[in-house]
Scaffold this motif. Structure first.
Motif, mmCIF file in Angstrom:
data_model
loop_
_atom_site.group_PDB
_atom_site.id
_atom_site.type_symbol
_atom_site.label_atom_id
_atom_site.label_comp_id
_atom_site.label_asym_id
_atom_site.label_seq_id
_atom_site.Cartn_x
_atom_site.Cartn_y
_atom_site.Cartn_z
ATOM 1 N N TYR A 316 0.794 -1.232 0.000
ATOM 2 C CA TYR A 316 0.000 0.000 0.000
ATOM 3 C C TYR A 316 0.826 1.281 0.000
ATOM 4 C CZ TYR A 316 -3.501 -3.414 1.336
ATOM 5 O OH TYR A 316 -4.323 -4.520 1.358
ATOM 6 N N GLY A 317 2.126 1.168 0.246
ATOM 7 C CA GLY A 317 2.973 2.355 0.312
ATOM 8 C C GLY A 317 3.136 2.840 1.747
ATOM 9 N N VAL A 318 4.268 3.484 2.015
ATOM 10 C CA VAL A 318 4.575 3.950 3.371
ATOM 11 C C VAL A 318 3.589 5.023 3.815
ATOM 12 C CG1 VAL A 318 6.293 5.155 4.782
ATOM 13 C CG2 VAL A 318 7.011 3.350 3.192
ATOM 14 N N ASP A 319 3.276 5.979 2.936
ATOM 15 C CA ASP A 319 2.377 7.061 3.343
ATOM 16 C C ASP A 319 0.994 6.543 3.704
ATOM 17 O OD1 ASP A 319 4.357 8.898 3.058
ATOM 18 O OD2 ASP A 319 3.393 10.059 1.468
ATOM 19 N N ALA A 320 0.511 5.548 2.993
ATOM 20 C CA ALA A 320 -0.803 4.986 3.298
ATOM 21 C C ALA A 320 -0.801 4.325 4.673
ATOM 22 C CB ALA A 320 -1.209 3.977 2.230
ATOM 23 N N PHE A 321 0.278 3.632 4.996
ATOM 24 C CA PHE A 321 0.395 2.984 6.308
ATOM 25 C C PHE A 321 0.454 4.036 7.410
ATOM 26 C CE2 PHE A 321 3.206 0.624 9.431
ATOM 27 C CZ PHE A 321 2.214 -0.249 9.852
ATOM 28 N N GLU A 339 -6.468 -5.433 7.577
ATOM 29 C CA GLU A 339 -6.022 -5.035 6.246
ATOM 30 C C GLU A 339 -7.200 -4.585 5.394
ATOM 31 O OE1 GLU A 339 -3.246 -6.658 2.582
ATOM 32 O OE2 GLU A 339 -3.197 -7.707 4.512
ATOM 33 N N ASP A 340 -8.363 -5.190 5.588
ATOM 34 C CA ASP A 340 -9.549 -4.768 4.848
ATOM 35 C C ASP A 340 -9.876 -3.307 5.136
ATOM 36 O OD1 ASP A 340 -9.854 -7.232 3.691
ATOM 37 O OD2 ASP A 340 -11.386 -7.934 5.093
ATOM 38 N N LEU A 341 -9.751 -2.917 6.406
ATOM 39 C CA LEU A 341 -10.035 -1.534 6.783
ATOM 40 C C LEU A 341 -8.993 -0.589 6.188
ATOM 41 C CD1 LEU A 341 -11.984 0.213 8.390
ATOM 42 C CD2 LEU A 341 -10.572 -0.185 10.424
ATOM 43 N N LEU A 342 -7.739 -1.013 6.182
ATOM 44 C CA LEU A 342 -6.688 -0.198 5.570
ATOM 45 C C LEU A 342 -6.976 0.003 4.086
ATOM 46 C CD1 LEU A 342 -2.890 -0.504 6.240
ATOM 47 C CD2 LEU A 342 -3.748 -0.114 3.947
ATOM 48 N N ARG A 343 -7.373 -1.064 3.400
ATOM 49 C CA ARG A 343 -7.703 -0.951 1.975
ATOM 50 C C ARG A 343 -8.849 0.036 1.758
ATOM 51 N NH1 ARG A 343 -6.088 -4.790 -1.783
ATOM 52 N NH2 ARG A 343 -7.997 -4.435 -2.978
ATOM 53 N N LEU A 463 2.524 12.687 5.575
ATOM 54 C CA LEU A 463 2.696 12.021 4.279
ATOM 55 C C LEU A 463 3.920 12.612 3.582
ATOM 56 C CD1 LEU A 463 -1.014 12.139 2.984
ATOM 57 C CD2 LEU A 463 0.066 10.366 4.380
ATOM 58 N N PRO A 464 5.121 12.353 4.095
ATOM 59 C CA PRO A 464 6.299 13.035 3.546
ATOM 60 C C PRO A 464 6.544 12.765 2.067
ATOM 61 C CG PRO A 464 6.930 11.294 5.110
ATOM 62 C CD PRO A 464 5.458 11.477 5.226
ATOM 63 N N ASP A 465 6.338 11.539 1.608
ATOM 64 C CA ASP A 465 6.603 11.217 0.197
ATOM 65 C C ASP A 465 5.584 11.892 -0.724
ATOM 66 O OD1 ASP A 465 8.721 9.662 1.001
ATOM 67 O OD2 ASP A 465 7.652 7.761 0.836
ATOM 68 N N LEU A 505 -0.961 9.809 -7.293
ATOM 69 C CA LEU A 505 -0.373 9.815 -5.955
ATOM 70 C C LEU A 505 -0.667 8.505 -5.233
ATOM 71 C CD1 LEU A 505 -1.256 13.438 -4.740
ATOM 72 C CD2 LEU A 505 0.976 12.594 -5.487
ATOM 73 N N PHE A 506 -1.883 8.019 -5.394
ATOM 74 C CA PHE A 506 -2.303 6.767 -4.763
ATOM 75 C C PHE A 506 -3.030 5.923 -5.808
ATOM 76 C CE2 PHE A 506 -2.033 9.984 -1.461
ATOM 77 C CZ PHE A 506 -1.210 9.357 -0.540
ATOM 78 N N PRO A 507 -2.276 5.100 -6.521
ATOM 79 C CA PRO A 507 -2.868 4.308 -7.601
ATOM 80 C C PRO A 507 -3.998 3.424 -7.098
ATOM 81 C CG PRO A 507 -0.466 4.161 -7.632
ATOM 82 C CD PRO A 507 -0.843 4.833 -6.358
ATOM 83 N N ARG A 508 -4.964 3.187 -7.967
ATOM 84 C CA ARG A 508 -6.071 2.298 -7.613
ATOM 85 C C ARG A 508 -5.545 0.911 -7.278
ATOM 86 N NH1 ARG A 508 -10.343 5.653 -6.685
ATOM 87 N NH2 ARG A 508 -10.410 7.258 -8.306
ATOM 88 N N LEU A 509 -6.111 0.324 -6.260
ATOM 89 C CA LEU A 509 -5.701 -1.021 -5.859
ATOM 90 C C LEU A 509 -6.358 -2.056 -6.752
ATOM 91 C CD1 LEU A 509 -6.061 -0.669 -1.985
ATOM 92 C CD2 LEU A 509 -3.946 -0.573 -3.317
ATOM 93 N N GLU A 510 -5.613 -3.096 -7.035
ATOM 94 C CA GLU A 510 -6.202 -4.203 -7.782
ATOM 95 C C GLU A 510 -7.153 -4.969 -6.872
ATOM 96 O OE1 GLU A 510 -3.209 -6.666 -9.426
ATOM 97 O OE2 GLU A 510 -2.238 -5.053 -10.559
#
Length: 513
Positions: A316-321, A339-343, A463-465, A505-510
């Motif tokens: 998911y990327g560092v910024d998302a975490f 993980e479902d909630l994170l998604r 979200l530094p990146d 910035l945050f690509p769609r998740l598959e």
């Protein structure tokens, strides 16, 4: 007068297993605050490290067929590497096997013994090996360790003791007079409740015949220093105590000492009494955050439900975490990880809200103005949406000062939501069809550019990146100092800047099957 350095510390982590989400949460919290204070223009010292002595480490090393020193030297990189991958911007990594740390511990012990705050006595009690703690029979919980509920063993040995009891009334008075010292309030009340019972003096050594891996107690070949007494001193040994007085004067006392609630007693009882006995100032705040749970159980090595932060970040990327950990729970309370909630948060908050806002703005600027920022016209900063973005600094600074990053992010996301609504209301695609409406179209995109710039700056600590990407694409610097609201309530973007849309910035998740 030299400006006091902002000092924030994590606990030092025990090296009998690699770090999990709990360790990552603490470090991300501290990293966010360190970055925020750097953004404020303050000199900042962010301290983390590893706790490498004690019976658990020795036992784990022996089980692996290794000497303890060999074992810890191999496992410390398993902590440093995740912090590198998570972008943890610490200033110093302390190890309790550092010679400078050992010297500080022994100097302090000699001073306390000369002062009469340490004495030698025989002790009989119940010992918990996992917690490395002695307990009286009355303190046991159904015959087991009151902290971890594991089996204990009866032990009798001669050790050195630190006079906690001597300072009990002072500590109660201090906590009552300085409520910011232990936070949040529920944890402060827990400590005050604990202090209603008489404090037992603390056994600060272990017999070498039973524990060989630790710092030698001064002038005794039969004793090594208790791991908690050793570990707590890292906060001052790493900041120059006894070795660099000028540095120590600049850096100590700590502004925030972030700990998990399970180790609050050591940090809110043992530690301040140790500092008082040594003659040093108290930290401004010891803050106990909550646990992360999965299916109602604490995430921990012993339970076996650990979450690998690096694996999560690969997906998911560092910024998302970082965003999930900081936004999902109010600091101080427990949080439920799934993980479902994170998604879900990734898709709704990051991809659909922030990512989509950037994409729409940059795409329209590219389509209608060849990606070049037009002249904004007069009074841009008075536009309601821009004015709301300019007010973010005051809101965020206040929330961070109240130890509430979630509230800070709520304020930022309110602006992001309003910016997306603004696009729907102003319908730039309709304005583009009318040549006479071109000034209005330019105004809309200038409003959005200022909002994006101010959002990007205020999100640097979280979200530094992603912030860096937005600022780079807006042709703005990625290093900022915002000392007050006046620094923030200015126009950031420049007319004529060529804005790069870039990848999502945050690509769609598959979709997972």
């Amino acid at each position: 007068m030299t400006q006091k350095t902002f000092l924030i510390t994590t606990p030092i982590y025990y090296v009998n297993a690699k770090p999990h989400i709990g360790h990552a949460y603490t470090n991300i919290l501290c990293d966010t605050y360190a970055r925020f204070h750097r953004l404020l223009g303050q000199k900042t010292f962010f301290l983390t490290g590893t706790d490498e002595h004690g019976s658990k480490v020795e036992k784990t090393a022996r089980a692996a067929g290794k000497e303890p020193r060999e074992y810890v030297d191999e496992i410390v990189p398993l902590f440093k590497e995740p912090w590198r991958q998570l972008g943890i911007s610490y200033d110093y990594f302390v190890r309790t096997t550092d010679e400078s740390h050992k010297a500080a511990v022994q100097t302090i012990l000699q001073g306390l013994e000369q002062k009469g705050d340490i004495y030698k006595a025989s002790y009989t009690g119940w010992y918990c090996t996992p917690c490395e703690s002695f307990w009286t029979k009355l303190q046991l919980a159904e015959g087991k360790c009151p902290d971890c509920r594991r089996e204990v063993q009866s032990l009798s040995e001669e050790n050195y003791f630190f006079k906690l009891s001597k300072y009990q009334e002072w500590l109660i008075d201090y906590i009552q007079h300085y409520p910011e010292f232990v936070q949040p309030e529920i944890r402060r009340n827990e400590i005050l409740s604990f202090l209603k019972s008489p404090l037992e003096d603390l056994s600060i050594t272990r017999q070498r015949s039973r524990l060989g891996w630790g710092i030698d107690y001064p002038n005794s070949k039969d004793h090594v220093v208790y791991v908690w007494f050793d570990a707590l001193i890292n906060y001052i040994s790493a900041t120059g105590y006894g070795a660099d007085p000028k540095k120590f004067e600049r850096v100590w006392p700590a502004d925030i000492q972030m700990v998990g609630k399970d180790i609050l007693r050591q940090h809110a009882v043992y530690w301040p009494i140790m500092l008082k006995a040594i003659g040093l100032d108290m930290p401004k705040t010891v803050f106990a955050h909550g646990w992360w749970t999965m299916s109602g159980a604490k995430v921990s090595k012993s339970v076996g439900n650990v979450v690998d932060p690096i694996e999560i970040c690969r997906k998911y990327g560092v910024d998302a975490f970082r965003y999930f950990l900081l936004r999902e729970v109010t600091l101080g309370l427990d949080g439920a990880f799934s993980e479902d909630l994170l998604r879900e948060r990734y898709t709704s908050h990051l991809a659909n809200d922030l990512g989509n806002l950037w994409s729409r703005f940059a795409a329209m600027l590219e389509k209608y103005f060849a990606a070049t920022l037009p002249a904004p016209g007069e009074g841009l900063l008075s536009e309601p949406l821009v004015a709301e973005a300019l007010g973010l600094w005051k809101a965020v600074e206040g929330a961070m000062g109240r130890m509430n990053p979630r509230e800070a992010l709520d304020a930022v996301w309110a602006v992001i939501t309003h910016a997306n609504q603004y696009i729907e209301e102003r319908k730039p695609w309709a304005l583009a069809k009318d040549q006479a409406a071109k000034p209005q179209l330019a105004r809309v995109l200038c409003v959005l550019s200022e909002v994006m710039a101010h959002v990007a700056v205020v999100l640097i600590p979280v979200l530094p990146d992603s912030s860096k990407k937005m600022l780079d694409r807006l042709q703005l610097p990625d290093h900022w100092t915002v000392k007050d609201s006046e620094d923030f309530t200015k126009a950031f973007v420049k007319e004529g800047a060529v804005v790069e849309k870039g990848e999502a910035l945050f690509p769609r998740l598959e979709e997972e099957t």
